[in-house]
Scaffold this motif. Structure first.
Motif, PDB file in Angstrom:
ATOM      1  N   GLU A 101     -48.884 -47.937  62.834  1.00  0.00           N
ATOM      2  CA  GLU A 101     -49.872 -48.614  62.001  1.00  0.00           C
ATOM      3  C   GLU A 101     -50.656 -47.588  61.186  1.00  0.00           C
ATOM      4  O   GLU A 101     -51.080 -46.551  61.696  1.00  0.00           O
ATOM      5  N   GLY A 102     -50.813 -47.873  59.905  1.00  0.00           N
ATOM      6  CA  GLY A 102     -51.547 -46.966  59.027  1.00  0.00           C
ATOM      7  C   GLY A 102     -50.679 -45.918  58.362  1.00  0.00           C
ATOM      8  O   GLY A 102     -51.163 -45.161  57.508  1.00  0.00           O
ATOM      9  N   THR A 103     -49.387 -45.841  58.743  1.00  0.00           N
ATOM     10  CA  THR A 103     -48.481 -44.862  58.141  1.00  0.00           C
ATOM     11  C   THR A 103     -47.880 -45.439  56.868  1.00  0.00           C
ATOM     12  O   THR A 103     -47.147 -46.424  56.906  1.00  0.00           O
ATOM     13  N   HIS A 104     -48.192 -44.824  55.747  1.00  0.00           N
ATOM     14  CA  HIS A 104     -47.674 -45.295  54.466  1.00  0.00           C
ATOM     15  C   HIS A 104     -46.222 -44.876  54.277  1.00  0.00           C
ATOM     16  O   HIS A 104     -45.393 -45.655  53.828  1.00  0.00           O
ATOM     17  N   SER A 105     -45.932 -43.613  54.643  1.00  0.00           N
ATOM     18  CA  SER A 105     -44.583 -43.101  54.420  1.00  0.00           C
ATOM     19  C   SER A 105     -44.267 -42.012  55.433  1.00  0.00           C
ATOM     20  O   SER A 105     -45.165 -41.283  55.877  1.00  0.00           O
ATOM     21  N   LEU A 106     -42.978 -41.904  55.798  1.00  0.00           N
ATOM     22  CA  LEU A 106     -42.488 -40.859  56.695  1.00  0.00           C
ATOM     23  C   LEU A 106     -41.545 -39.932  55.938  1.00  0.00           C
ATOM     24  O   LEU A 106     -40.670 -40.392  55.198  1.00  0.00           O
ATOM     25  N   LEU A 107     -41.728 -38.629  56.130  1.00  0.00           N
ATOM     26  CA  LEU A 107     -40.764 -37.653  55.641  1.00  0.00           C
ATOM     27  C   LEU A 107     -40.040 -37.121  56.863  1.00  0.00           C
ATOM     28  O   LEU A 107     -40.622 -36.384  57.669  1.00  0.00           O
ATOM     29  N   LEU A 108     -38.783 -37.519  57.029  1.00  0.00           N
ATOM     30  CA  LEU A 108     -38.054 -37.258  58.273  1.00  0.00           C
ATOM     31  C   LEU A 108     -37.067 -36.103  58.147  1.00  0.00           C
ATOM     32  O   LEU A 108     -36.228 -36.083  57.234  1.00  0.00           O
ATOM     33  N   ASP A 109     -37.177 -35.162  59.054  1.00  0.00           N
ATOM     34  CA  ASP A 109     -36.100 -34.209  59.310  1.00  0.00           C
ATOM     35  C   ASP A 109     -35.168 -34.921  60.286  1.00  0.00           C
ATOM     36  O   ASP A 109     -35.424 -34.966  61.483  1.00  0.00           O
ATOM     37  N   ASP A 110     -34.104 -35.501  59.769  1.00  0.00           N
ATOM     38  CA  ASP A 110     -33.227 -36.328  60.598  1.00  0.00           C
ATOM     39  C   ASP A 110     -32.038 -35.541  61.141  1.00  0.00           C
ATOM     40  O   ASP A 110     -31.048 -36.126  61.588  1.00  0.00           O
ATOM     41  N   LEU A 111     -32.133 -34.206  61.135  1.00  0.00           N
ATOM     42  CA  LEU A 111     -31.046 -33.377  61.657  1.00  0.00           C
ATOM     43  C   LEU A 111     -31.438 -32.670  62.947  1.00  0.00           C
ATOM     44  O   LEU A 111     -30.796 -31.702  63.352  1.00  0.00           O
ATOM     45  N   LEU A 112     -32.494 -33.160  63.598  1.00  0.00           N
ATOM     46  CA  LEU A 112     -32.870 -32.599  64.893  1.00  0.00           C
ATOM     47  C   LEU A 112     -31.754 -32.832  65.909  1.00  0.00           C
ATOM     48  O   LEU A 112     -31.425 -31.970  66.722  1.00  0.00           O
ATOM     49  N   THR A 113     -31.186 -34.023  65.866  1.00  0.00           N
ATOM     50  CA  THR A 113     -30.061 -34.386  66.725  1.00  0.00           C
ATOM     51  C   THR A 113     -29.335 -35.543  66.068  1.00  0.00           C
ATOM     52  O   THR A 113     -29.900 -36.227  65.206  1.00  0.00           O
ATOM     53  N   ASP A 114     -28.108 -35.766  66.472  1.00  0.00           N
ATOM     54  CA  ASP A 114     -27.379 -36.925  65.954  1.00  0.00           C
ATOM     55  C   ASP A 114     -26.999 -37.880  67.074  1.00  0.00           C
ATOM     56  O   ASP A 114     -26.167 -38.767  66.897  1.00  0.00           O
ATOM     57  N   GLU A 115     -27.644 -37.728  68.230  1.00  0.00           N
ATOM     58  CA  GLU A 115     -27.348 -38.569  69.386  1.00  0.00           C
ATOM     59  C   GLU A 115     -28.534 -39.470  69.729  1.00  0.00           C
ATOM     60  O   GLU A 115     -29.689 -39.036  69.675  1.00  0.00           O
ATOM     61  N   ASP A 116     -28.247 -40.710  70.101  1.00  0.00           N
ATOM     62  CA  ASP A 116     -29.199 -41.613  70.744  1.00  0.00           C
ATOM     63  C   ASP A 116     -30.366 -42.020  69.855  1.00  0.00           C
ATOM     64  O   ASP A 116     -31.347 -42.592  70.356  1.00  0.00           O
ATOM     65  N   ILE A 117     -30.313 -41.747  68.562  1.00  0.00           N
ATOM     66  CA  ILE A 117     -31.439 -42.035  67.688  1.00  0.00           C
ATOM     67  C   ILE A 117     -31.093 -43.141  66.698  1.00  0.00           C
ATOM     68  O   ILE A 117     -29.926 -43.451  66.461  1.00  0.00           O
ATOM     69  N   GLU A 118     -32.133 -43.721  66.131  1.00  0.00           N
ATOM     70  CA  GLU A 118     -31.939 -44.705  65.082  1.00  0.00           C
ATOM     71  C   GLU A 118     -31.678 -43.979  63.764  1.00  0.00           C
ATOM     72  O   GLU A 118     -32.187 -42.876  63.550  1.00  0.00           O
ATOM     73  N   PRO A 119     -30.876 -44.577  62.862  1.00  0.00           N
ATOM     74  CA  PRO A 119     -30.567 -43.909  61.593  1.00  0.00           C
ATOM     75  C   PRO A 119     -31.803 -43.767  60.711  1.00  0.00           C
ATOM     76  O   PRO A 119     -32.809 -44.455  60.888  1.00  0.00           O
ATOM     77  N   PHE A 120     -31.659 -42.878  59.757  1.00  0.00           N
ATOM     78  CA  PHE A 120     -32.753 -42.496  58.875  1.00  0.00           C
ATOM     79  C   PHE A 120     -33.457 -43.703  58.243  1.00  0.00           C
ATOM     80  O   PHE A 120     -34.672 -43.876  58.368  1.00  0.00           O
ATOM     81  N   ASP A 121     -32.719 -44.564  57.538  1.00  0.00           N
ATOM     82  CA  ASP A 121     -33.359 -45.639  56.780  1.00  0.00           C
ATOM     83  C   ASP A 121     -33.809 -46.805  57.658  1.00  0.00           C
ATOM     84  O   ASP A 121     -34.508 -47.700  57.191  1.00  0.00           O
ATOM     85  N   TRP A 122     -33.457 -46.802  58.929  1.00  0.00           N
ATOM     86  CA  TRP A 122     -33.914 -47.845  59.868  1.00  0.00           C
ATOM     87  C   TRP A 122     -35.431 -47.830  59.990  1.00  0.00           C
ATOM     88  O   TRP A 122     -36.056 -48.871  60.217  1.00  0.00           O
ATOM     89  N   HIS A 123     -36.052 -46.663  59.788  1.00  0.00           N
ATOM     90  CA  HIS A 123     -37.496 -46.518  59.977  1.00  0.00           C
ATOM     91  C   HIS A 123     -38.300 -47.192  58.864  1.00  0.00           C
ATOM     92  O   HIS A 123     -39.516 -47.374  59.009  1.00  0.00           O
ATOM     93  N   ASP A 124     -37.634 -47.595  57.770  1.00  0.00           N
ATOM     94  CA  ASP A 124     -38.344 -48.198  56.640  1.00  0.00           C
ATOM     95  C   ASP A 124     -39.101 -49.462  57.028  1.00  0.00           C
ATOM     96  O   ASP A 124     -40.118 -49.794  56.411  1.00  0.00           O
ATOM     97  N   ARG A 125     -38.616 -50.164  58.029  1.00  0.00           N
ATOM     98  CA  ARG A 125     -39.211 -51.450  58.381  1.00  0.00           C
ATOM     99  C   ARG A 125     -40.632 -51.312  58.919  1.00  0.00           C
ATOM    100  O   ARG A 125     -41.359 -52.301  59.026  1.00  0.00           O
ATOM    101  N   PHE A 126     -41.018 -50.095  59.277  1.00  0.00           N
ATOM    102  CA  PHE A 126     -42.321 -49.899  59.911  1.00  0.00           C
ATOM    103  C   PHE A 126     -43.342 -49.221  59.002  1.00  0.00           C
ATOM    104  O   PHE A 126     -44.468 -48.963  59.426  1.00  0.00           O
ATOM    105  N   THR A 127     -42.962 -48.901  57.768  1.00  0.00           N
ATOM    106  CA  THR A 127     -43.867 -48.204  56.859  1.00  0.00           C
ATOM    107  C   THR A 127     -43.990 -48.968  55.550  1.00  0.00           C
ATOM    108  O   THR A 127     -43.167 -49.833  55.235  1.00  0.00           O
ATOM    109  N   THR A 128     -45.024 -48.633  54.793  1.00  0.00           N
ATOM    110  CA  THR A 128     -45.238 -49.302  53.509  1.00  0.00           C
ATOM    111  C   THR A 128     -44.205 -48.869  52.488  1.00  0.00           C
ATOM    112  O   THR A 128     -43.656 -49.690  51.754  1.00  0.00           O
ATOM    113  N   ALA A 129     -43.941 -47.572  52.428  1.00  0.00           N
ATOM    114  CA  ALA A 129     -42.996 -47.019  51.448  1.00  0.00           C
ATOM    115  C   ALA A 129     -41.729 -46.553  52.153  1.00  0.00           C
ATOM    116  O   ALA A 129     -41.739 -46.257  53.350  1.00  0.00           O
TER     117      ALA A 129
END
Length: 869
Positions: A101-129
């Motif tokens: 809540e209150g997060t307008h946008s996320l800048l994700l380093d999505d190369l920390l791992t490629d296991e067990d995580i949600e994909p990059f654009d999946w996070h859009d549903r929780f932010t304004t931008a």
């Protein structure tokens, strides 16, 4: 609005751009603690060292805060994790939504791992931008190696010509990937973890004369391959990867007047045990920064413990920014405030960025954002009070750090819709109104009506009832519900005090965090508490719930004090009978053979009712800690779980409604009347109050004791309340005092920084009463009041004057409502915290109410109160 209040509001509610974070775990792994230890939310430790994490202040602090997030009754770490597991199982998306809540946008380093995580654009549903990407260059290098050298590669590495050709293919592939990322609109920056791999003492220039060192490093990297992947961690090659990236970024920036600006983030400072702490000092980067003036460098993670070194670089180089992330929640409150202060020593506020470094667990985002906002608020308010910042300068600094600096640096071109009339939710976990309402309707499709409620100064619960479709319009802000301002000057029978006015109105705004089914009665309805707003949508100064929220926030923001409250509901069950001689109705005890914590033949008949009440409360998430018989005939006690002050009072009122409604189904009247029988013990509504940290408990308690006579006006809100408070009734006795486990003192100390307030009953508006006690404690801490009264083990009324003086007991409790109202009227310090308008209206109402009750015959007055409380 008070200028400092507007600053606090902005810091707590301004939308934020999280300039560095990572992907969340998918639901199937969200509770996989074997692989992803939950303790790492506050610690960089791993393996055996992580076993010590529960003994650290950051984790213990996080446990307290997460307990409020999950509505957990316990701060015990294992219990907190159990509550978390239930949330994840019930609604993982909702937990994430609340944490972001209150997060307008996320800048994700999505190369920390490629296991067990949600994909990059999946996070859009929780932010304004939409989410943007930060590309981790060492991983790109490893991926290029894997692509050009498939598993099983066995060509001779000692053949220099072959090795050089292979390296050239690697260089070409790496350049292509970086250039492709530079051209990708979704990519807004790059990141290097060279700090982890070989340290920040990066060689600033290539060896033009002899590149053998680089080729040998390249060969070692190939030889160290494990399985299908490579890990780039040999110094000459790592330095080369950073320099090549910088060359490409600088070239892109200078290629055209509007060349893309894509900064390079570097991990600096704090890290886990494979980091070289000495070589994580950003001072090593000075030559590199100077060599690439067209590339913006972001020094991540506050560079802790090298914050000052990073601050110097951000001050003297126009292409350096300092990120204030990761240390929230990794270090203590004091350290967090110190880090912000050190950052502000020389760093321009337009060069500071915010990030959570949130990863895997949504709580890492929630804790970081909550703790950062609180620390930033404390520091900025201090600087304003000391005259270092003007209010507007502090507000600009806060909005820049939270949003505008990242928006500008990463060329995001985002706008936000911050509104100064917006207020923090009563519970920090609350999601958007529309989301909460939608979820409630989906889970409760049979609900047809909503009771929109408020609690007035006479402790009368008032409400309006709306069909669901009409209430939905209120949620969507398509209509407003006005209530006459005279409500603040109105008695239980709807008469307005002579001094009151019927002109003007306020508006009820539902607090959907309190939305709950109506249970214990035959009705397809739900209840929700409300805020009181002015005509222009601002909080009304006389709103009791807003007052409690504000005082609680003031303790937190100014003194770092967190509060928990818990309540005991004492209630007497009565039967209504008709006297055959007078044909008048009367109330009599439902049982007579009855005593404290005992099961008599008559008491056992009440067990089905008591269990039904407990089960009905549990059905809406209110889980009793215990219940038992009390002393007076037909009297029982129900102990509620603790929680943050506002949520605890909301729970108290809801639980009272349920108790009353279930009793009515059995033909009984449940009353909170303080003394329904003169021959038996009275009925209280004891409150438990605890603060964290306990280091300030003496001054907090001293403040309460100093203002206690005035507090009685809101805690014992009717003359009948004072019939109960006398020596020998275990009700607090007659003098301002405190004592460890002493039930004949108004304040019983239970454990460090945990007290029970004895002089409190069901006639009180509990929002106002708890606000007053917290305000008195706040004044004690603010003024550093010494605790002059000592721990008294006796009923002070039984002591001689000299004996009382030896315990520092000098002040008698008021004997009547008139006396306590006079004390409140004279207590200007307490009024300043509570608000003069609210206090004036409260005193007006209580004096008018007293006059009305005094005009009644004693028995008529008793029945009048029994019917209403």
């Amino acid at each position: 609005m008070d200028p400092l209040a507007s600053l606090r509001q902005l810091v707590q509610t301004y939308p934020l751009i999280d300039n560095h974070a990572h992907n969340l775990l998918n639901k199937s792994n969200a509770c996989n603690y074997e692989k992803y230890a939950f303790e790492q939310i506050t610690s960089e430790a791993q393996g055996i060292a992580l076993e010590n994490a529960p003994h650290t202040l950051p984790l213990q602090r996080a446990a307290h805060q997460l307990a409020t997030l999950y509505d957990s009754p316990s701060n015990d770490w294992d219990r907190v994790k159990e509550a978390r597991d239930q949330w994840v199982k019930r609604d993982y998306d909702e937990l994430i939504r609340r944490c972001l809540e209150g997060t307008h946008s996320l800048l994700l380093d999505d190369l920390l791992t490629d296991e067990d995580i949600e994909p990059f654009d999946w996070h859009d549903r929780f932010t304004t931008a939409p989410t943007k990407r930060i590309v981790r260059i060492e991983v790109v290098a490893a991926q290029v190696l894997a692509a050009i050298l498939p598993e099983g590669y066995s060509e001779a590495l000692d053949d220099v010509t072959n090795l050089r050709q292979t390296f050239d293919r690697f260089r070409e592939g790496f350049h292509q990937e970086i250039e492709k990322a530079v051209a990708d609109a979704v990519v807004v920056g790059f990141k290097s973890v060279i700090c982890y791999r070989t340290g920040l003492h990066v060689q600033c220039a290539d060896d033009k004369d002899d590149d053998s060192r680089l080729l040998q490093s390249f060969a070692r990297t190939i030889q160290q391959r494990t399985g299908p992947t490579y890990r780039v961690e040999d110094k000459p090659l790592n330095d080369w990867v950073v320099r090549q990236t910088l060359d490409l970024l600088q070239a892109a920036r200078t290629s055209t007047p509007l060349g893309p600006n894509k900064p390079l983030q570097l991990h600096t400072g704090l890290g886990d045990n494979d980091i070289n702490l000495i070589l994580s000092n950003p001072a090593y980067l000075q030559d590199l920064i100077a060599r690439y003036p067209k590339v913006d460098f972001v020094l991540l993670h506050s560079s802790y413990p090298y914050t000052r070194e990073a601050g110097y670089l951000a001050c003297v180089y126009p292409n350096v920014y300092l990120d204030l992330g990761e240390v929230f929640p990794m270090v203590s409150r004091d350290a967090q405030e110190s880090i912000i202060r050190e950052s502000l020593e020389v760093v321009p506020t337009n060069r500071l960025l915010w990030s959570t470094d949130g990863h895997f667990y949504p709580e890492t985002f929630w804790l970081a954002n909550k703790q950062f906002r609180d620390a930033l608020e404390k520091v900025l308010v201090d600087y304003v009070r000391q005259g270092d910042f003007a209010i507007e300068q502090a507000k600009t600094a806060a909005s820049d750090i939270l949003f505008h600096n990242s928006n500008r640096l990463y060329s995001l071109n985002e706008t936000n819709s911050y509104d100064e009339t917006q207020k923090p939710c009563s519970r920090p976990l609350a999601g958007s109104s529309s989301d909460e309402w939608k979820a409630f309707v989906q889970n409760n499709p049979d609900i047809k009506y909503i009771w929109l409620q408020f609690f007035d100064y006479t402790a009368t619960l008032r409400l309006r009832i709306f069909p669901v479709q009409e209430f939905a319009k209120i949620v969507r802000k398509e209509r407003r519900i006005g209530v006459c301002l005279a409500t603040q000057q109105m008695l239980q029978n709807d008469t307005v005090c002579p001094e009151g006015s019927t002109t003007g109105q306020f508006y009820m705004q539902p607090d959907l965090s309190t939305l709950s089914r109506n249970v214990g009665l035959d009705s397809k309805s739900a209840t929700v508490m409300s805020w009181w707003l002015t005509e222009d949508g601002r909080p009304l100064p006389g709103c009791p719930r807003t007052l409690l929220r504000n005082v609680t926030n003031q303790l937190q923001s100014e003194h770092g004090i967190q509060v928990l409250c818990g309540f005991e509901i004492e209630v007497v069950f009565l039967r209504c009978i008709t006297n055959p001689d007078t044909d008048q109705e009367d109330f009599v005890p439902c049982v007579k053979n009855h005593s404290w914590s005992q099961m008599t033949r008559e008491t056992r008949r009440m067990v089905p009712l008591l269990e039904e009440i407990a089960e009905t409360l549990a059905s809406i998430g209110i889980n009793l800690e215990q219940f038992h018989s009390e002393s007076a005939p037909g009297q029982f006690e129900f102990v509620l779980p603790p929680g943050p002050p506002l949520a605890a009072v909301d729970t108290l009122l809801k639980a009272r409604q349920v108790v009353t409604q279930v009793a009515e189904q059995h033909g009984l009247r449940a009353t909170l009347h303080p003394r329904p029988y003169t021959h038996a013990a009275g009925t209280a509504s004891h409150a438990h109050l605890s603060i964290t940290p306990s280091t300030k408990e003496d001054s907090f308690l001293a403040g309460i004791l100093q203002h206690y006579p005035a507090l009685m006006a809101v805690a014992l809100a009717g003359d009948v309340s004072y019939d109960r408070v006398c020596s020998g009734l275990w009700a607090g006795s007659e003098w301002v005092s405190w004592g460890t486990q002493n039930r004949e003192s108004p304040i019983r100390k239970i454990s460090p920084a945990h007290w029970e307030i004895k002089t409190l009953d069901g006639l009180a508006n509990m929002y106002i009463a708890m606000s007053a006690f917290l305000a008195a404690g706040y004044l004690g801490v603010k003024n550093n009041e010494p605790l002059t009264a000592s721990d008294c083990p006796y009923d002070s009324a039984t002591l001689s004057e000299e004996e009382r003086k030896s315990y520092g007991i000098t002040t008698q409790l008021p004997k009547s409502l008139s006396q306590s109202l006079d004390e409140l009227e004279a207590d200007s310090a307490l009024q300043e915290v509570l608000g003069s308008t609210l206090v004036a209206n409260y005193i007006l109402v209580k004096r008018a109410e007293k006059k009305k009750l005094d005009s009644m015959e004693e028995e008529a007055r008793r029945k009048w109160l029994l019917e209403r409380y």
